[in-house]
Design an enzyme around this catalytic site. Structure first.
Site, PDB file in Angstrom:
ATOM      1  CG  ASP A   1       4.377  -4.901  10.871  1.00  0.00           C
ATOM      2  OD1 ASP A   1       5.033  -5.381   9.925  1.00  0.00           O
ATOM      3  OD2 ASP A   1       3.417  -4.121  10.702  1.00  0.00           O
TER       4      ASP A   1
ATOM      5  CG  HIS B   1       4.499  -2.490   7.730  1.00  0.00           C
ATOM      6  ND1 HIS B   1       4.153  -3.818   7.632  1.00  0.00           N
ATOM      7  CD2 HIS B   1       4.023  -1.903   6.594  1.00  0.00           C
ATOM      8  CE1 HIS B   1       3.494  -4.033   6.513  1.00  0.00           C
ATOM      9  NE2 HIS B   1       3.400  -2.886   5.858  1.00  0.00           N
TER      10      HIS B   1
ATOM     11  CB  SER C   1       2.613  -4.524   2.902  1.00  0.00           C
ATOM     12  OG  SER C   1       1.688  -3.863   3.734  1.00  0.00           O
ATOM     13  CD  GLN C   2      -3.298  -2.982  -0.874  1.00  0.00           C
ATOM     14  OE1 GLN C   2      -4.051  -2.394  -0.090  1.00  0.00           O
ATOM     15  NE2 GLN C   2      -2.964  -2.458  -2.038  1.00  0.00           N
TER      16      GLN C   2
ATOM     17  CG  LEU D   1      -1.964   1.088   1.341  1.00  0.00           C
ATOM     18  CD1 LEU D   1      -3.014   0.935   0.251  1.00  0.00           C
ATOM     19  CD2 LEU D   1      -2.635   1.042   2.718  1.00  0.00           C
TER      20      LEU D   1
END
Length: 296
Positions: free
Chosen positions: A222, A277, A105-106, A39
């Site tokens: 994270d 993250h 991630s996404q 993202l």
């Protein structure tokens, strides 16, 4: 004369090193690596990861897919799946021995969509790097930026609507206090997890199980993936207590293949503390510990 000798020797050593690297890559035959961003990201954030791969596996063909960058990453995940699939499929076709996925991630959820719906993919290692595979439910900075008028407790009012499902994060927003609304309202994650009736569930499961290895990477510091165990298919129950992967219904019923992968010896969890993250793909310890060995 000595200067000339040194220069010639240096050039010879340099050429020999390059020849050796090419020879190693040819003999070992490193599979191509495909990287999918997360993202608000773009292909440019993976400079360090590319360096790690080139140092440890010289000669590897690495493709960082430059699609749906930055604000475009908010588009619906099924739309992104189709776009990434179109870009990645030719890479697969040119890789007789298969490819590896590193999906951040996404991007990890996008890759799951590709792997579930592409019947003839040849992905060997699917490395899911800090991805909310079991869903997302937390008051993070991302949430405050995207939905300043909402908190995690009331975002379901928006996400589980037709309008909400046009925004990527709502496609995997999973409110443990409104499970029925999630199942009925989620057009993406609930289908992937077969939590919502899906006539293609068996086909998707078989497609997903074409992978040879599933590597799930995440950690307690994270700060974005919530709960962080979602990166390894753990998630909250209705008391917001984390239920780990092997106690999750989707694992116990083997709805899309996690239990089968584990029985095959092809499911691997790598947890690491102290990693924020945005640092997962640039941390050399993460790469050396959790990623490098799966890129052969």
């Amino acid at each position: 004369m000595p200067l000339c000798t040194i220069t010639h020797s240096y050039i010879f050593m340099l050429l020999w090193t390059l020849f050796g690297a090419c020879l190693v890559a040819t003999v070992i035959g490193y599979k191509p690596v495909v990287i999918v961003h997360g993202l608000f990201d773009s292909s440019g954030v993976f400079v360090e990861l590319l360096r790690f791969i080139n140092q440890s596996h010289p000669g590897t063909n690495v493709s960082v897919i430059d699609l749906f960058d930055r604000s475009s990453s908010l588009q619906p995940l099924w739309k992104q799946v189709e776009g990434f699939k179109e870009a990645i499929y030719p890479i697969m076709q040119n890789a007789a021995d298969g490819v590896h996925f590193i999906c951040y991630s996404q991007g990890g959820l996008i890759c799951r969509g590709i792997l579930s719906t592409l019947p003839n993919h040849n992905v060997h290692s699917f490395i899911s790097l800090s991805s909310p595979q079991a869903g997302q439910y937390g008051d993070t900075d991302y949430l405050k930026y995207l939905f300043p008028q909402f908190m995690k407790s009331n975002l379901f009012h928006f996400c589980y609507t037709g309008v909400g499902q046009r925004i990527s994060i709502c496609n995997y927003w999973k409110d443990p206090h409104h499970t029925d609304m999630y199942v009925n309202g989620s057009d993406y994650l609930a289908l992937l997890n077969s939590e919502r009736s899906n006539p293609n569930s068996t086909v998707w499961k078989n497609n997903f199980l074409r992978i040879k290895k599933l590597v799930l990477i995440g950690g307690p510091d994270d700060g974005v993936i919530t709960p962080w165990q979602s990166s390894q298919f753990g998630f909250y129950n209705d008391n917001e207590t984390v239920v780990e992967i092997k106690d999750q219904d989707l694992y116990l019923r083997d709805v899309f293949g996690l239990k089968t992968l584990n029985a095959r010896g092809d499911l691997f969890l790598c947890s690491m503390a102290g990693v924020e993250h945005v640092k997962w793909h640039s941390n050399d310890t993460v790469f050396n510990t959790c990623i490098e060995k799966w890129l052969v």
